[in-house]
Design an enzyme around this catalytic site. Sequence first.
Site: not given
Length: 251
Positions: A11, A15, A37, A80, A106-107, A136-137, A140
């Site tokens: 990935g 971002r 990616d 993720t 891990a979130p 959030h932006h 997302k």
Amino acid sequence: MTTHLKVAVIGAHGRIGSEAARAVEAAADMDLVAAVDRDDDLAELTGAGAEVAVELTHPDSAPANVDFLVRNGIHAVVGTTGWTDERLDTLRARLADSPGTGVLIAPNFSLGAVLTMHFARQAARFFESAEVVELHHPNKADAPSGTATRTARLIAEARREAALPPQPDATATALPGARGADVDGVPVHAVRLRGLLAHQEVLLGDTGETLTIRHDSMHHSSFMPGILLAARRVPRAPGLTVGLEHFLDLG
Ligand SMILES: NC(=O)C1=CN([C@@H]2O[C@H](COP(=O)(O)OP(=O)(O)OC[C@H]3O[C@@H](n4cnc5c(N)ncnc54)[C@H](OP(=O)(O)O)[C@@H]3O)[C@@H](O)[C@H]2O)C=CC1
Ligand SMILES: O=C(O)C1=N[C@H](C(=O)O)C[C@H](O)C1
């Protein structure tokens, strides 16, 4: 001669993935051996001898990528989101065939967010009500955020342990969505707004008082120390670990 940890990022154009690739490159004890990616072949990782892979893609992509990593004995640091209980069970079954491999999911890798979850769990049993608001932006992919879902689950766990009754809510009529998503009995509200990155408030209330725990990630750099710490630690943590707090000493 010191050996560097061979780390891959999946990935790497995204971002957070692009920031993670830069952080790995800059780490004195790591070599970035692959940065892949969507259109790339994960076989690049095995070819490059990756020991640890950092997975930062999309909730629909992560399970297959992590499955590949486990099958190939590559330790995984997964940021993720979208890990349902069913997906976690499938992963646990896969890990049973590769007992030496470690996977950390891990979130949230930012220290402030990890502490927010920790404090929210500690405080939950003392308050009649708790709600989570995540902001959030607008690009997302998922809602509510992985962090908010986990926060709500931790609150619910603490409430159950304290034998608290369901939260009071006399709402008789509501537009759909007005009370947010119900995550294990805890309302979770998701805001999407340009100008924001990743933010969360945990609101706790009881007679005559409220407690608000708020965390703000202003930049993707906030996640990097946690990602690097996890990459160093995960080879010594075989099996599945959920939550960065297990790699920290929170007392
Ligand atoms: N745990 C944490 O601390 C954090 C977690 N996150 C989570 O990380 C994930 C990514 O977020 P973000 O970087 O904003 O998303 P982006 O969409 O910016 O980046 C994801 C990247 O992964 C690529 N991708 C998608 N599927 C695959 C695949 N099968 N194999 C390889 N690459 C793939 C995407 O390509 P394409 O554009 O073509 O789809 C894109 O380049 C989200 O789940 C987010 O919630 C984010 C920040 C912090
Ligand atoms: O997509 C994001 O940006 C983020 N995703 C994670 C989540 O869903 O909790 C972590 C952080 O909130 C940023």
